[in-house]
Design a protein around this motif. Structure first.
Motif, PDB file in Angstrom:
ATOM      1  N   MET A 191       0.828  -1.209   0.000  1.00 53.72           N
ATOM      2  CA  MET A 191       0.000   0.000   0.000  1.00 53.72           C
ATOM      3  C   MET A 191       0.861   1.258   0.000  1.00 53.72           C
ATOM      4  O   MET A 191       2.001   1.251   0.469  1.00 53.72           O
ATOM      5  CB  MET A 191      -0.910   0.034   1.237  1.00 53.72           C
ATOM      6  CG  MET A 191      -2.065  -0.952   1.202  1.00 53.72           C
ATOM      7  SD  MET A 191      -3.117  -0.786   2.653  1.00 53.72           S
ATOM      8  CE  MET A 191      -3.838   0.837   2.368  1.00 53.72           C
ATOM      9  N   LYS A 192       0.272   2.325  -0.501  1.00 49.24           N
ATOM     10  CA  LYS A 192       0.922   3.622  -0.446  1.00 49.24           C
ATOM     11  C   LYS A 192       0.216   4.472   0.614  1.00 49.24           C
ATOM     12  O   LYS A 192      -0.997   4.673   0.540  1.00 49.24           O
ATOM     13  CB  LYS A 192       0.844   4.326  -1.798  1.00 49.24           C
ATOM     14  CG  LYS A 192       1.757   3.750  -2.875  1.00 49.24           C
ATOM     15  CD  LYS A 192       1.669   4.629  -4.120  1.00 49.24           C
ATOM     16  CE  LYS A 192       2.670   4.194  -5.171  1.00 49.24           C
ATOM     17  NZ  LYS A 192       2.639   5.111  -6.347  1.00 49.24           N
ATOM     18  N   THR A 193       1.003   4.952   1.571  1.00 45.83           N
ATOM     19  CA  THR A 193       0.447   5.738   2.663  1.00 45.83           C
ATOM     20  C   THR A 193       1.125   7.097   2.716  1.00 45.83           C
ATOM     21  O   THR A 193       2.361   7.193   2.703  1.00 45.83           O
ATOM     22  CB  THR A 193       0.645   5.025   4.018  1.00 45.83           C
ATOM     23  OG1 THR A 193      -0.095   3.801   4.011  1.00 45.83           O
ATOM     24  CG2 THR A 193       0.165   5.889   5.175  1.00 45.83           C
ATOM     25  N   GLY A 194       0.327   8.147   2.766  1.00 39.50           N
ATOM     26  CA  GLY A 194       0.858   9.499   2.903  1.00 39.50           C
ATOM     27  C   GLY A 194       0.622  10.022   4.303  1.00 39.50           C
ATOM     28  O   GLY A 194      -0.410   9.744   4.924  1.00 39.50           O
ATOM     29  N   ILE A 195       1.593  10.763   4.820  1.00 38.33           N
ATOM     30  CA  ILE A 195       1.484  11.385   6.147  1.00 38.33           C
ATOM     31  C   ILE A 195       1.543  12.888   5.945  1.00 38.33           C
ATOM     32  O   ILE A 195       2.495  13.417   5.356  1.00 38.33           O
ATOM     33  CB  ILE A 195       2.639  10.936   7.072  1.00 38.33           C
ATOM     34  CG1 ILE A 195       2.659   9.416   7.221  1.00 38.33           C
ATOM     35  CG2 ILE A 195       2.514  11.609   8.441  1.00 38.33           C
ATOM     36  CD1 ILE A 195       3.938   8.889   7.846  1.00 38.33           C
ATOM     37  N   TYR A 196       0.525  13.577   6.422  1.00 40.59           N
ATOM     38  CA  TYR A 196       0.447  15.022   6.248  1.00 40.59           C
ATOM     39  C   TYR A 196       0.257  15.647   7.618  1.00 40.59           C
ATOM     40  O   TYR A 196      -0.830  15.636   8.177  1.00 40.59           O
ATOM     41  CB  TYR A 196      -0.717  15.365   5.322  1.00 40.59           C
ATOM     42  CG  TYR A 196      -0.841  16.821   4.945  1.00 40.59           C
ATOM     43  CD1 TYR A 196       0.265  17.646   4.815  1.00 40.59           C
ATOM     44  CD2 TYR A 196      -2.095  17.375   4.687  1.00 40.59           C
ATOM     45  CE1 TYR A 196       0.140  18.973   4.449  1.00 40.59           C
ATOM     46  CE2 TYR A 196      -2.239  18.703   4.305  1.00 40.59           C
ATOM     47  CZ  TYR A 196      -1.117  19.499   4.188  1.00 40.59           C
ATOM     48  OH  TYR A 196      -1.244  20.812   3.820  1.00 40.59           O
ATOM     49  N   GLY A 197       1.348  16.148   8.183  1.00 38.57           N
ATOM     50  CA  GLY A 197       1.304  16.712   9.523  1.00 38.57           C
ATOM     51  C   GLY A 197       1.404  18.218   9.507  1.00 38.57           C
ATOM     52  O   GLY A 197       1.794  18.829   8.516  1.00 38.57           O
ATOM     53  N   GLY A 198       1.052  18.815  10.618  1.00 36.25           N
ATOM     54  CA  GLY A 198       1.149  20.263  10.750  1.00 36.25           C
ATOM     55  C   GLY A 198       0.389  20.737  11.967  1.00 36.25           C
ATOM     56  O   GLY A 198      -0.356  19.968  12.592  1.00 36.25           O
TER      57      GLY A 198
END
Length: 374
Positions: free
Chosen positions: A1-8
């Protein structure tokens, strides 16, 4: 799987956050996108901040209804400073078989070299970067990054627009409309919960004309958006900015000016800076001398100005509504060097007054001479 992490910080989450996240998900063909508010952002101390539970809820509102997007409370639960290398390690362990992407804007890439353990981050994830307003910045940063880390970055074809959480906070602080920048649900949460709102400043608007209030809003936004860059407390910047012209239309017999004594030999266009500081203190209850001084010298300047003094002086000159010959050049200098911008602005002001035969207030000349000599 492709997992993106978008933090802020998502303080608060705005429409561009959502646009960037969805563009990354589509462009990178992500199966799962994790949106994650920080507990404490390493580089954003001093900003007005909503509680973690509010920022989490606003993210849930903003991203609700989008398939494959989940909002994580991992960093909020972990507490402490939210270092990205710790988060990346966690998700690498949690999803060992996934291709992990860490989503950032080109502005964040510029500061990546100063992050804690950048090499550790790159062991766990691939950076996925989009441009923010200026594609040339991204191209330049990609070359620097590859030279430094010898690692590839993936980019996705979205150019973020000029929206900042700081702008939303500044507008919300003074009761201005934020619907242009956040979803209806997020707006309801902010307004209903009075997040960021400074009720003690609610009466300033009645002292100003509509045109002067629009100018004041511009000064507030400009000061807030540049406060971190020049190491000034955001809330101090907002206080000084919203109050800088509060006495501009008050007559000498106004009850708010009872007891006020103006210094001698002050030119009429400069008087309102002194009366404004008086009203800020005695009507609006401001006791912080740094804030009062920024109001007190926002037109004339003075020797050895503080960071807040400089910020308010220049925000007054350069806010978005200003349109005069040379303003764009000054804005460009301001983005690079606040002291150089102040020196150029003061020099131009002195030259203009001299050419018109106008009265030059000694404080302004001394401010310029001080900067010239340092």
């Amino acid at each position: 799987m492709k997992t993106g992490i978008y933090g802020g910080a998502f303080n608060p989450v705005h429409k561009e956050h959502v646009n960037i996240a969805l563009a990354a998900k589509q462009s990178l063909n992500l199966d799962r996108l994790i949106v994650m508010p920080t507990y404490i952002s390493p580089h954003k101390n001093g900003d007005m901040s909503a509680r973690g539970r509010d920022r989490l809820e606003m993210c849930r509102i903003a991203f609700s209804g989008y398939d494959g997007v989940e909002v994580s409370d991992y960093e909020l639960k972990r507490g402490g400073v939210s270092y990205s290398y710790v988060t990346c390690r966690h998700f690498k362990k949690l999803y060992p078989g996934d291709e992990l992407y860490f989503i950032i804007g080109a502005d964040s890439l510029q500061g990546f070299y100063g992050w804690r353990e950048p090499e550790e981050i790159l062991k766990c994830v691939t950076l996925a970067v989009c441009a923010r307003e200026d594609t040339a910045v991204l191209k330049s940063e990609l070359k620097k990054f590859q030279s430094r880390f010898k690692k590839e970055i993936v980019t996705f074809g979205y150019v973020g627009r000029a929206v900042s959480s700081t702008r939303v906070r500044a507008l919300a602080a003074i009761g201005e409309d934020i619907s242009r920048y956040v979803s209806n649900g997020v707006k309801r949460h902010i307004v209903g919960g009075k997040l960021y709102y400074l009720p003690e400043l609610a009466g300033v608007k009645k002292y100003l004309t509509e045109e002067r209030w629009r100018h004041t809003v511009g000064v507030v936004v400009t000061a807030a958006e540049n406060s971190r860059r020049v190491r000034v407390c955001e809330i101090d910047a907002i206080y000084a900015a919203v109050l800088h012209d509060c006495a501009k239309y008050l007559g000498a017999d106004a009850p708010e000016l009872k007891g006020f004594k103006c210094p001698e030999n002050v030119p009429p266009p400069v008087v309102h800076q002194f009366s404004g500081a008086y009203v800020a203190e005695h009507t609006f209850g401001v006791k912080d001398e740094a804030v009062l001084n920024a109001i007190r010298y926002h037109t004339s300047g003075r020797e050895n100005m503080s960071g807040l003094d400089k910020l308010i002086f220049l925000s007054d000159l350069l806010e978005e509504g200003r349109d005069y010959n040379g303003v764009e050049e000054l804005r460009e200098i301001f983005r690079k060097d606040i002291d150089e911008c102040l020196k150029v602005a003061l020099e131009r002001q002195l030259n203009r007054l001299q050419s018109l035969g106008g009265e030059i207030y000694p404080l302004t000349r001394r401010a310029y001479e001080y900067l010239k000599g340092n």
